[in-house]
Scaffold this active site. Structure first.
Site, PDB file in Angstrom:
ATOM      1  N   CYS A   9      30.715  69.221  81.055  1.00  0.00           N
ATOM      2  CA  CYS A   9      30.285  68.298  80.235  1.00  0.00           C
ATOM      3  C   CYS A   9      30.614  66.865  80.340  1.00  0.00           C
ATOM      4  CB  CYS A   9      30.761  68.688  78.917  1.00  0.00           C
ATOM      5  SG  CYS A   9      30.250  67.687  77.168  1.00  0.00           S
ATOM      6  N   CYS A  12      32.886  65.174  77.745  1.00  0.00           N
ATOM      7  CA  CYS A  12      34.336  65.767  78.116  1.00  0.00           C
ATOM      8  C   CYS A  12      34.823  64.891  79.054  1.00  0.00           C
ATOM      9  CB  CYS A  12      34.342  67.311  78.296  1.00  0.00           C
ATOM     10  SG  CYS A  12      34.231  68.374  76.820  1.00  0.00           S
ATOM     11  N   ASP A  35      26.449  53.373  73.817  1.00  0.00           N
ATOM     12  CA  ASP A  35      25.528  54.237  74.405  1.00  0.00           C
ATOM     13  C   ASP A  35      25.147  53.292  75.720  1.00  0.00           C
ATOM     14  OD1 ASP A  35      23.451  56.864  73.624  1.00  0.00           O
ATOM     15  OD2 ASP A  35      22.731  55.472  75.112  1.00  0.00           O
ATOM     16  N   HIS A  51      35.374  69.862  72.689  1.00  0.00           N
ATOM     17  CA  HIS A  51      34.068  70.174  73.031  1.00  0.00           C
ATOM     18  C   HIS A  51      33.290  71.238  71.909  1.00  0.00           C
ATOM     19  CE1 HIS A  51      30.574  70.641  75.439  1.00  0.00           C
ATOM     20  NE2 HIS A  51      30.900  71.951  75.443  1.00  0.00           N
ATOM     21  N   ASN A  95      20.916  64.447  66.839  1.00  0.00           N
ATOM     22  CA  ASN A  95      19.821  65.488  67.480  1.00  0.00           C
ATOM     23  C   ASN A  95      20.589  66.832  67.916  1.00  0.00           C
ATOM     24  OD1 ASN A  95      18.120  63.192  67.586  1.00  0.00           O
ATOM     25  ND2 ASN A  95      19.136  62.613  69.575  1.00  0.00           N
ATOM     26  N   GLY A 101      15.746  67.273  70.167  1.00  0.00           N
ATOM     27  CA  GLY A 101      15.774  66.230  70.989  1.00  0.00           C
ATOM     28  C   GLY A 101      17.216  66.096  71.729  1.00  0.00           C
ATOM     29  N   HIS A 106      27.130  68.053  73.760  1.00  0.00           N
ATOM     30  CA  HIS A 106      28.657  67.983  73.097  1.00  0.00           C
ATOM     31  C   HIS A 106      28.090  66.937  71.874  1.00  0.00           C
ATOM     32  CE1 HIS A 106      33.034  66.665  73.643  1.00  0.00           C
ATOM     33  NE2 HIS A 106      32.811  66.050  72.699  1.00  0.00           N
ATOM     34  N   HIS A 108      27.459  64.818  68.987  1.00  0.00           N
ATOM     35  CA  HIS A 108      27.775  63.242  68.856  1.00  0.00           C
ATOM     36  C   HIS A 108      26.869  62.703  67.666  1.00  0.00           C
ATOM     37  CE1 HIS A 108      24.569  64.112  71.788  1.00  0.00           C
ATOM     38  NE2 HIS A 108      23.852  63.116  71.456  1.00  0.00           N
ATOM     39  N   HIS A 110      24.845  59.442  66.739  1.00  0.00           N
ATOM     40  CA  HIS A 110      24.442  57.949  66.993  1.00  0.00           C
ATOM     41  C   HIS A 110      24.514  57.038  66.105  1.00  0.00           C
ATOM     42  CE1 HIS A 110      21.766  59.121  70.777  1.00  0.00           C
ATOM     43  NE2 HIS A 110      21.931  60.395  70.203  1.00  0.00           N
TER      44      HIS A 110
HETATM   45  P1  5GP Z   1      21.083  62.854  72.679  1.00  0.00           P
HETATM   46  O1  5GP Z   1      19.515  62.911  73.137  1.00  0.00           O
HETATM   47  O2  5GP Z   1      21.625  64.219  73.359  1.00  0.00           O
HETATM   48  O3  5GP Z   1      21.142  62.946  71.442  1.00  0.00           O
HETATM   49  O4  5GP Z   1      21.589  61.658  73.070  1.00  0.00           O
HETATM   50  C1  5GP Z   1      22.314  61.375  74.308  1.00  0.00           C
HETATM   51  C2  5GP Z   1      22.975  59.976  74.593  1.00  0.00           C
HETATM   52  O5  5GP Z   1      23.810  59.943  75.325  1.00  0.00           O
HETATM   53  C3  5GP Z   1      21.669  59.437  74.970  1.00  0.00           C
HETATM   54  O6  5GP Z   1      21.300  58.275  74.080  1.00  0.00           O
HETATM   55  C4  5GP Z   1      22.321  58.620  76.569  1.00  0.00           C
HETATM   56  O7  5GP Z   1      21.791  57.271  76.774  1.00  0.00           O
HETATM   57  C5  5GP Z   1      23.743  58.407  76.132  1.00  0.00           C
HETATM   58  N1  5GP Z   1      24.317  59.040  77.273  1.00  0.00           N
HETATM   59  C6  5GP Z   1      23.915  60.080  78.423  1.00  0.00           C
HETATM   60  N2  5GP Z   1      24.889  59.891  79.279  1.00  0.00           N
HETATM   61  C7  5GP Z   1      25.613  58.899  79.145  1.00  0.00           C
HETATM   62  C8  5GP Z   1      26.852  58.369  79.745  1.00  0.00           C
HETATM   63  O8  5GP Z   1      27.352  58.848  80.836  1.00  0.00           O
HETATM   64  N3  5GP Z   1      27.638  57.496  79.135  1.00  0.00           N
HETATM   65  C9  5GP Z   1      26.943  56.943  77.906  1.00  0.00           C
HETATM   66  N4  5GP Z   1      27.863  55.668  77.361  1.00  0.00           N
HETATM   67  N5  5GP Z   1      26.099  57.232  77.311  1.00  0.00           N
HETATM   68  C10 5GP Z   1      25.350  58.170  77.773  1.00  0.00           C
HETATM   69 ZN    ZN Z   2      31.925  68.317  75.874  1.00  0.00          ZN
END
Ligand code: 5GP
Ligand code: ZN
Length: 121
Positions: A9, A12, A35, A51, A95, A101, A106, A108, A110
């Site tokens: 992950c 993680c 982000d 996780h 999401n 989406g 993991h 999170h 936003h």
């Molecule tokens: P999801 O679509 O799962 O809600 O959003 C995942 C978010 O994680 C996306 O906005 C993407 O830009 C961000 N993201 C993905 N990989 C990384 C990373 O390695 N570092 C950071 N800081 N953000 C990430």
């Molecule tokens: Zn994780």
């Protein structure tokens, strides 16, 4: 007891520090970081260090942790450039799953804000 972690992950790995991030906040159970592909002038993620794959996986035992994450969101938003409510404000998005989406599995939150226009949303 060590927190649950998934070796595959990316969040993680961010918690462990093997993938770098621009940190916004950290304590023993929560991490917040910017982000990598922001939609707006303010865009950071707040995650549990444990996780938990998604919001669909939470149980009543997670309620205090989720409460802390939700309570941190407005404070960190203000500290990181979101303007005051009601003219300013911010958006909170979780999401969840394919239809929701979700790309990183993991949990999170936003937190997105700052003056418009935004790239998305
Ligand atoms: P999801 O679509 O799962 O809600 O959003 C995942 C978010 O994680 C996306 O906005 C993407 O830009 C961000 N993201 C993905 N990989 C990384 C990373 O390695 N570092 C950071 N800081 N953000 C990430
Ligand atoms: Zn994780």
């Amino acid at each position: 007891m060590p927190l649950r972690s998934d070796p595959n992950c990316i969040f993680c790995k961010i918690v462990e520090g093997t993938i770098p991030s621009r940190k916004v906040y950290e304590d023993d159970e929560i991490l917040a970081f910017h982000d990598i592909a922001p939609w707006a002038p303010v865009h950071f993620l707040v995650i549990p260090k444990e996780h938990i794959p998604s919001l669909a996986h939470v149980t009543p035992e997670h309620a205090p942790l989720l409460g802390r994450i939700m309570t941190l969101a407005p404070r960190l938003a203000a500290e990181n450039g979101a303007e005051p409510y009601p003219e300013g404000g911010f958006r909170v998005v979780v999401n969840t799953g394919e239809h929701g989406g979700q790309e990183v599995h993991h949990l999170h939150l936003h937190v997105i804000g700052g003056p418009r226009p935004w790239k998305k949303g």
